[in-house]
Design an enzyme around this catalytic site. Structure first.
Site, PDB file in Angstrom:
ATOM      1  N   SER A 430       0.389  -1.004   0.472  1.00  0.00           N
ATOM      2  CA  SER A 430      -0.420   0.376  -0.169  1.00  0.00           C
ATOM      3  C   SER A 430       0.990   1.118   0.056  1.00  0.00           C
ATOM      4  O   SER A 430       0.255   2.136  -0.382  1.00  0.00           O
ATOM      5  CB  SER A 430      -1.364   0.238   1.224  1.00  0.00           C
ATOM      6  OG  SER A 430      -0.169  -0.340   2.820  1.00  0.00           O
ATOM      7  N   HIS A 451      -2.338  -3.522  -5.691  1.00  0.00           N
ATOM      8  CA  HIS A 451      -2.543  -3.017  -4.813  1.00  0.00           C
ATOM      9  C   HIS A 451      -4.527  -3.166  -4.516  1.00  0.00           C
ATOM     10  O   HIS A 451      -4.706  -2.246  -5.126  1.00  0.00           O
ATOM     11  CB  HIS A 451      -2.355  -1.104  -4.398  1.00  0.00           C
ATOM     12  CG  HIS A 451      -2.574  -0.641  -3.548  1.00  0.00           C
ATOM     13  ND1 HIS A 451      -2.931   0.516  -3.447  1.00  0.00           N
ATOM     14  CD2 HIS A 451      -2.950  -0.901  -1.648  1.00  0.00           C
ATOM     15  CE1 HIS A 451      -3.492   0.634  -1.944  1.00  0.00           C
ATOM     16  NE2 HIS A 451      -3.187  -0.460  -0.906  1.00  0.00           N
ATOM     17  N   GLU A 463      -4.412  -0.842  -7.943  1.00  0.00           N
ATOM     18  CA  GLU A 463      -4.057   0.009  -8.431  1.00  0.00           C
ATOM     19  C   GLU A 463      -3.235  -0.918  -9.219  1.00  0.00           C
ATOM     20  O   GLU A 463      -2.067  -2.647  -8.548  1.00  0.00           O
ATOM     21  CB  GLU A 463      -3.313   1.406  -7.421  1.00  0.00           C
ATOM     22  CG  GLU A 463      -4.207   1.641  -6.935  1.00  0.00           C
ATOM     23  CD  GLU A 463      -3.358   2.980  -6.636  1.00  0.00           C
ATOM     24  OE1 GLU A 463      -3.676   4.220  -6.349  1.00  0.00           O
ATOM     25  OE2 GLU A 463      -3.544   2.634  -5.103  1.00  0.00           O
ATOM     26  N   ASN A 501      -4.071   6.720  -2.100  1.00  0.00           N
ATOM     27  CA  ASN A 501      -2.852   7.041  -1.029  1.00  0.00           C
ATOM     28  C   ASN A 501      -2.772   7.765  -0.797  1.00  0.00           C
ATOM     29  O   ASN A 501      -2.762   8.577   0.133  1.00  0.00           O
ATOM     30  CB  ASN A 501      -2.544   5.420  -0.293  1.00  0.00           C
ATOM     31  CG  ASN A 501      -3.179   4.566   0.613  1.00  0.00           C
ATOM     32  OD1 ASN A 501      -4.331   5.042   0.571  1.00  0.00           O
ATOM     33  ND2 ASN A 501      -2.906   3.219   0.667  1.00  0.00           N
TER      34      ASN A 501
END
Length: 666
Positions: A430, A451, A463, A501
């Site tokens: 992550s 991800h 992702e 993120n």
């Protein structure tokens, strides 16, 4: 497909029309140049010519019935052509486009000879509305046959008089539930509620079943007396009130007006089919030209854009996966792959953890598979593999262990030597950069990032992270794998936090900064929901896990030293998973008060809260983390839940003329 007696219409482009030796007319939908059938202007005009030919043939006794069927191998009709929606700028435009279609469907329904609809594959939206205008409906039991009304997801509801016809056939409870949720039904479920009259085993059996139905004069029966009684007053008023309450638990009327307008339509006119047909267009038109519908149609196009990240033609088809790490994330990735038909081996240093991870997939399998044999087959495809023997057979190997660089390197280096040729190697990280993890591998170019987001079964985005060393063919196969398990791939550059993120963190920490300044957490979260976020940033932090938030913050350079976040983590109060964080959690829900906040103030604070997210989205585009502004919007919508009805953060910024430099200061 069928031996024709004559061809009265030989210049059709999207349909093939013929009449067989029994006098049965066959209308085969095969939209030119398209992989799927959609009801656009030309197909509907040609269908009108077919109906006219059948009217003439029925009058002259040359035609005894009509079968409507698709010539596409894997689909009936996916709905109205969404590409043409943009042509309708005003409510008058909507009326002008709808009236000929509803009149056509009425003519179809009034034909004096039997009309049978033969369905294989997707029968959605306008396609289902067309089917309901036919006299009898036959569908295949094939797993790919799905029927439903997805219009609510586009900010509208059925507009070809499907609201009235669906209630007539299925009764108000089943019909309204289908329209309000947008969920697709299997063929057997559609038959159970009354949308389908007969099931056959295969596509090849459809023509024979349709011919028999015509010759025997079969006709669908409407919903029985007990169901129809629910359309009468005061039962209808009671149902409408209950439906409104259920919808309110999920969406707000000012954000998503379509389900509320549909309930009003039913409440006012659901007891009179003709009145409901007339009122349907009046209620539908303003929704079609609304900002919400325009933006939700944009979101649909963004989802198609994400699917396009995967190569269309790739001989590689992943059938087996091996997942290393049986914690919550790893086990859930394994379970999801199994639910999408793959065989998966699950590895961990702890056999007890593997057993726990496998057991946790029971809920997913119960939800995805309706019969015991299907659930048993799924369980058999999820294999405990403490020694990693499945690595050598796997098409995809995913490492999903703890976020520690040295441990990931060690595990992947050991695995890399046992991969079969052509297998995909991925890390589910992550925050760590792919090139750092790949250092020391015998072939660093083989490693990519995949991800996943928590919870895996709910979050549609993955992702696909391209490291500096990652080969392009490996990235393409990563995207292909993601689409194969029915997720949306987003190809991103390997930078701290990737896209989602990186964009989400300043939003969450901006909210936490307000808490440090004395702002109330419930007020913050309500303001975010007022803007349209699925949950507020403080509740989101608790849901993700405060330890995870703190870790990602450090990676991305957000200092939380001495903050309430750090104090909570130090005390072991990690949020939802520990039972307490910023909120106290009970029965997996945060305990909140019942205060009502000022609407205007909530709107102002909501815009303030999302400003850092929008600013970071713009910066991510400028830094080339993904390839386009549309992909930024797609990633943020499907990765964070950013208010879909607003069309994405960069689209929202452009629509409201917010210069990117001013966004963060708003």
């Amino acid at each position: 497909m069928f031996k024709a007696k004559f061809h009265p219409l030989t210049d059709l482009e999207d349909w093939r029309f013929s009449v067989d030796e029994w006098g049965i007319a066959w209308a085969e939908f095969d939209r030119e140049g398209e992989s799927q059938n959609a009801l656009g202007r030309r197909p509907l005009e040609e269908l009108g010519r077919i109906v006219s030919a059948v009217e003439d043939g029925a009058r002259d006794k040359n035609i005894v019935g009509l079968v409507i069927i698709s010539a596409k191998p894997r689909g009936f009709i996916v709905g109205a052509d969404i590409r043409e929606f943009a042509e309708m700028k005003t409510e008058s435009d909507v009326y002008e486009r709808l009236r000929p279609v509803t009149a056509l469907f009425d003519r179809l329904e009034r034909l004096p000879v039997p009309v049978v609809c033969a369905i294989n594959g997707f029968c959605l939206g306008g396609g289902l509305e067309l089917a309901l205008a036919c006299h009898y409906r036959i569908a295949t039991r094939d797993a790919g046959t799905r029927l439903g009304f997805p219009e609510v997801k586009l900010g509208i509801f059925p507009g070809f008089n499907g609201t009235a016809r669906s209630i007539r056939q299925a009764g108000p409870i089943a019909a309204m539930q289908a329209m309000l949720t947008g969920k697709m039904l299997s063929a057997s479920a559609a038959r159970a509620v009354g949308f389908v009259d007969q099931l056959v085993d295969s596509r090849g059996a459809l023509p024979w079943a349709a011919r028999k139905a015509i010759l025997r004069g079969r006709k669908s029966k409407p919903a029985g007396f007990a169901k129809q009684a629910l359309t009468k007053w005061p039962a209808r008023e009671f149902l409408a009130k209950r439906m409104r309450g259920e919808v309110a638990k999920k969406v707000r009327e000012d954000h998503y007006p379509a389900p509320y307008r549909l309930i009003e339509l039913f409440e006012r006119h659901g007891g009179n089919e003709e009145a409901m047909k007339a009122a349907e267009t009046r209620a539908f038109a303003p929704l079609m030209v609304s900002d919400q519908s325009r933006n939700l149609r944009r979101v649909f196009k963004l989802s198609e854009l994400l699917k396009g990240q995967a190569p269309k033609k790739l001989a590689w088809k992943p059938l087996r996966a091996h997942v290393i790490g049986a914690g919550t994330m790893g086990a859930d990735i394994a379970g999801w792959c199994v639910a999408r038909g793959m065989e998966v081996t699950l590895q961990d240093v702890s056999p007890e953890q593997i057993a726990k991870g496998i057991a946790a997939q029971g809920k997913l399998f119960a939800r995805k598979f309706k019969t015991k044999p299907q659930r048993d087959a799924a369980k058999a495809r999820l294999i405990a593999d403490p020694n990693g023997e499945g690595v050598a057979r796997a098409d995809v190997v995913i490492e999903a262990i703890v976020e520690k660089l040295d441990i990931k390197r060690t595990v992947l280096a050991e695995v890399a030597n046992r991969l079969k040729p052509g297998a995909l190697l991925a890390t589910n990280t992550s925050s760590l950069q792919i090139e750092d993890i790949a250092a020391g591998l015998p072939d660093p170019g083989r490693l990519i990032g995949l991800h996943f987001f928590n919870p895996v079964a709910m979050m549609p985005l993955v992702e696909v992270v391209r490291g500096e060393q990652s080969r392009e063919d490996e990235v393409s196969r990563g995207a292909a794998f993601v689409t194969a398990i029915d997720k949306f791939p987003l190809i991103t550059k390997s930078v701290p936090g990737f896209l989602v993120n990186r964009v989400l963190t300043p939003y969450m920490f901006g909210a936490m900064k307000l808490i440090e300044q004395g702002e109330d957490k419930e007020r913050i979260d309500e303001a975010a929901r007022t803007f349209g976020m699925p949950m507020g940033p403080i509740e989101l932090a608790d849901t993700v896990g405060l330890d995870v938030c703190a870790h990602v913050a450090r990676i991305l350079g957000f200092s939380s030293e001495g903050s309430r976040l750090d104090r909570l983590v130090a005390a072991g109060k990690l949020g939802k998973k520990s039972g307490e964080g910023f909120y106290v959690w009970k029965d997996r829900k945060p305990l909140k008060g019942d205060r009502v906040f000022d609407r205007v103030e909530m709107e102002r604070l909501g815009r303030e809260l999302v400003a850092p997210l929008i600013a970071e989205a713009q910066k991510s585009l400028d830094d080339g983390i993904v390839a386009s502004a549309d992909l930024v919007d797609a990633g943020v919508i499907f990765g964070t839940g950013f208010a879909p009805f607003r069309g994405g953060p960069l689209h929202y910024q452009a629509e409201h003329a917010l210069p990117s430099a001013a966004v963060a200061e708003q």
